[in-house]
Design an enzyme around this catalytic site. Structure first.
Site, short mmCIF file in Angstrom:
data_model
loop_
_atom_site.label_atom_id
_atom_site.label_comp_id
_atom_site.label_asym_id
_atom_site.label_seq_id
_atom_site.Cartn_x
_atom_site.Cartn_y
_atom_site.Cartn_z
N HIS A 43 0.82 -0.95 0.18
CA HIS A 43 0.10 0.03 0.03
C HIS A 43 0.88 1.39 -0.28
CE1 HIS A 43 -3.70 2.08 1.89
NE2 HIS A 43 -3.49 3.04 1.14
N GLU A 79 -2.60 -1.70 -3.41
CA GLU A 79 -3.52 -0.50 -2.42
C GLU A 79 -3.15 0.32 -2.62
OE1 GLU A 79 -4.70 -4.56 0.81
OE2 GLU A 79 -4.01 -2.45 1.63
N HIS A 202 -7.47 -7.33 7.23
CA HIS A 202 -7.47 -5.83 7.88
C HIS A 202 -8.42 -6.80 9.49
CE1 HIS A 202 -7.18 -1.86 9.85
NE2 HIS A 202 -7.40 -2.40 10.06
#
Length: 248
Positions: A43, A79, A202
């Protein structure tokens, strides 16, 4: 089989805290893959507090060589927020999958999914541009069914469920987590009727994955923080293998 994509942000965070190249992101990514992981996730945030722009391309080159040498197909997942900055990075790096995530300035980590009643038009534009480059697109979502009914209109290939509520419920009580899991199950069953693929991520870990891995249609989980935290106790190879075992 549910695929495990390991998010290596935390390795980069540790490296950046001291400068230099220790720990070595590429070397540890190789250990992760040798332990059996199916993919690598990054990310790259605008502030580069963990993954830097150069890391994106270093990992892309590493994975291309790894796939060629090992005759494997290790997927690269990037991401990021729907923005011109992230779009340009994705199109240049050409990952296997781009996961679009809503980003709030100053947030510690991603903590909510898109609200398609207001985000649909913008998302649709970015999704089309990414897909035109031959890249699969997933969007970060919660389990509200009215919101999920709009996913098809975005053109996204997959949804990545934000699993924070499930993980936090499991931390409190496995029985409580079973109740929360039902909302994910109903959402997943709906997405299957829409021919939308399902990812998740997550705060999933080797304790809560055995239940969550039963989610209908689940194809991939992306895990970083808890897997790396567990690796501090048992080592990176053992941590990855324990997560793969939990998924099975």
């Amino acid at each position: 089989m549910v695929h495990l994509s390991v998010n290596v942000n935390k390795i980069a965070t540790l490296r950046n805290s001291r400068g230099g190249n220790h720990p070595d992101l590429i070397y540890l990514s190789k250990l992760i893959l040798e332990a059996g992981a199916h993919g690598i996730t990054v990310h790259p945030r605008e502030d580069e507090r963990h993954i830097k722009k150069q890391d994106v391309f270093d990992l892309r080159e590493f994975l291309m060589l790894y796939n060629r040498d090992k005759k494997k197909k290790i997927e690269y997942n990037m991401e990021g927020e729907p923005s011109p900055r992230f779009l340009d990075l994705v199109l240049e790096a050409n990952p296997d999958q781009a996961t679009l995530v809503p980003v709030t300035p100053g947030e510690i980590t991603s903590d909510h999914g898109f609200d398609l009643k207001k985000d649909l038009s913008e998302l649709k534009s970015y999704i089309q541009k990414i897909q035109n480059a031959g890249i699969r697109v997933s969007i970060f979502m919660e389990t509200d069914l009215e919101n999920l009914k709009l996913v098809k209109d975005t053109g996204a290939d997959r949804v990545e469920f934000y699993t924070g509520p499930y993980a936090h419920a499991f931390d409190h009580s496995p029985e409580e987590a079973k109740v929360v899991f039902e909302s994910f199950r109903k959402a997943a069953e709906f997405l299957q009727t829409q021919k939308i693929g399902i990812n998740a991520g997550h705060d999933l870990d080797h304790f809560n994955l055995p239940l969550f891995s039963r989610l209908p249609g689940l194809e991939e989980v992306s895990i970083g923080h808890r897997l790396m935290s567990y690796a501090l106790e048992v080592g990176l190879e053992t941590s990855v293998k324990e997560y793969l075992k939990a998924l099975s």
